[in-house]
Write an enzyme that holds these catalytic residues in place. Structure first.
Site, PDB file in Angstrom:
ATOM      1  CG  HIS A 112      -1.942  -1.087   1.188  1.00  0.00           C
ATOM      2  ND1 HIS A 112      -2.733  -1.403   2.272  1.00  0.00           N
ATOM      3  CD2 HIS A 112      -2.308  -1.963   0.214  1.00  0.00           C
ATOM      4  CE1 HIS A 112      -3.532  -2.409   1.978  1.00  0.00           C
ATOM      5  NE2 HIS A 112      -3.284  -2.773   0.733  1.00  0.00           N
ATOM      6  CG  PHE A 347       1.257  -9.940   4.592  1.00  0.00           C
ATOM      7  CD1 PHE A 347       1.209 -10.329   5.922  1.00  0.00           C
ATOM      8  CD2 PHE A 347       1.133 -10.916   3.621  1.00  0.00           C
ATOM      9  CE1 PHE A 347       1.053 -11.668   6.273  1.00  0.00           C
ATOM     10  CE2 PHE A 347       0.973 -12.248   3.949  1.00  0.00           C
ATOM     11  CZ  PHE A 347       0.932 -12.627   5.280  1.00  0.00           C
ATOM     12  CB  CYS A 348       0.257  -3.108   4.288  1.00  0.00           C
ATOM     13  SG  CYS A 348      -0.066  -2.679   6.011  1.00  0.00           S
ATOM     14  CB  ALA A 349       0.268  -6.387  -0.159  1.00  0.00           C
TER      15      ALA A 349
END
Length: 410
Positions: A112, A347-349
């Site tokens: 992100h 995982f911020c993805a």
């Protein structure tokens, strides 16, 4: 538990008895960083703002840290090295500094921090191969007019796969674009050089690079940074303030308003020096990675995910789809029952994890479609990996003791 005693600059400052395999989130501190901070504390003072011993020493060490990081990143003459809070901060700084009307091309497979800062970005689907990544970026950049920027990760924080940065840089420049590399996951594992990669900008975080003291870096070409409004308006960024006007500083100071994170910058520079002095061989890490991946293949229900396939080059990060198991519950059990710390979630993805779980054919188990990630680096041993492998096998076959439900993490 007792605190371990260390002597080498690259020894991890850790706690005996617990296996940390969550380096991709935050790497542990190494002795070089801790020692650098402790050595500077008696002299800690204001940077660029005083004539006393503390201020002069602090200013000297802060600017020396900038020079060390510039050398570590292979910065060219005229490049700026701006200290930030982390990679996210660095990329948001660049997003604020790009010329008006700049179109940014970015893959949906990004973290992100690389995916979200840009105004009106062109989002490309997650590529299925390195060749496809280069072709897709080239096609997108070819039709855009005006200022253009390609934003891409160096190594995926989900799969560990390394993208073809040099080829992507060539494609960007061929179409009149610039490229920024999110090196948060790449820099801790392999050498990074702006000059060798022909990248225009690189961003990284100290807390991924064994210096978890709140510093990050944006390094690269100076013209966009010098022409942009300051990222943080205030002291340090301002050279002179009149009754109704401001003359802003030039160089890195333009975007480092306020009192800088001296200790973070010095810690990061100390790790850069220690890594450079030790050499940057990747053979030991690749042996550990091969050991881990071989062990995972013998565990039913644990499916390694990837974008480019099992033979693509990668760093020490492996994510798993777990058929019929909630990754957050498995991670909780690994910590509580086996003393192993890993990461579960997206995982911020988020777009990438949804893409990978769909390709793996594993339905979401729990609140969100998540994966289990193990990541490692300095200080990791085969014994650590074996403990994770045996613990994971047990978690996937032995019922859990009754405990409150775990929650998936971001």
């Amino acid at each position: 538990m007792s605190v371990a005693v260390h002597t080498s600059p690259l020894d991890v400052v850790g706690v005996d008895g617990f296996v940390h395999l969550d380096y991709a989130a935050t790497a542990p501190c190494v002795r070089a960083a801790a020692d650098a901070v402790n050595a500077l504390l008696p002299y800690y003072g204001s940077v660029h703002r005083g004539t006393g011993l503390r201020s002069q020493t602090s200013t000297l060490e802060y600017e020396r840290a900038r020079d060390v990081v510039a050398g570590f990143l292979g910065a060219r003459d005229g490049d700026h090295v701006v200290f930030t809070r982390n990679t996210t901060d660095a990329l948001n700084l660049l997003a604020r500094a790009v010329p008006a009307g700049t179109r940014t091309v970015v893959f949906e497979s990004e973290h992100h921090a690389t995916l979200l800062p840009w105004a009106d970005p062109v989002r490309l689907p997650a590529p299925a191969s390195a060749d496809e990544a280069v072709a897709a970026a080239s096609s997108a950049l070819r039709v855009l007019r005006g200022p253009k920027l390609l934003a891409v990760t160096g190594a995926s924080n989900v799969t560990g796969e390394i993208l073809p940065i040099r080829r992507l840089a060539e494609a960007a420049h061929r179409h009149g674009a610039r490229i920024v590399v999110d090196a948060a996951q790449l820099a801790p594992h392999v050498p990074i050089s702006l000059a060798d990669l022909d990248a225009d900008y690189v961003a990284l975080s100290g807390h991924k690079l064994y210096a978890p003291f709140g510093a990050g870096v944006l390094a690269g070409r100076s013209d966009w940074l010098d022409a942009a409004q300051p990222y943080l308006a205030g002291g340090g960024a301002s050279a002179a303030v009149g009754a109704g006007d401001v003359r802003w500083a030039t160089g890195p100071a333009r975007h480092e308003g306020g009192t800088p994170n001296l200790l973070g910058a010095v810690a990061l520079a100390a790790v850069c020096t220690a890594l450079a002095d030790a050499g940057r061989s990747t053979s030991d890490e690749q042996e550990l990675l091969a050991h881990l991946r071989a062990g995972l293949r013998s565990i039913p229900g644990a499916v390694e995910v990837s974008l480019f396939g099992p033979r693509s080059p990668r760093v020490g990060i492996v994510s798993l789809a777990l058929a019929g198991h909630d990754p957050a519950r498995v991670a909780d059990r690994l910590a509580v029952e086996h003393g192993v710390g890993v990461r579960a979630g997206q995982f911020c993805a988020h777009p990438l994890v949804r893409h990978l779980t769909g390709r793996a054919g594993v339905a979401a188990c729990g609140d969100t479609p998540g994966l289990l990630r193990a990541s490692f680096g300095l200080g990791t041993t085969t014994d650590h990996l074996d403990r994770f492998l045996s613990g994971l096998a047990a978690c996937l076959t032995v019922p859990a003791r009754r405990r409150p439900a775990a929650r998936s993490t971001d």
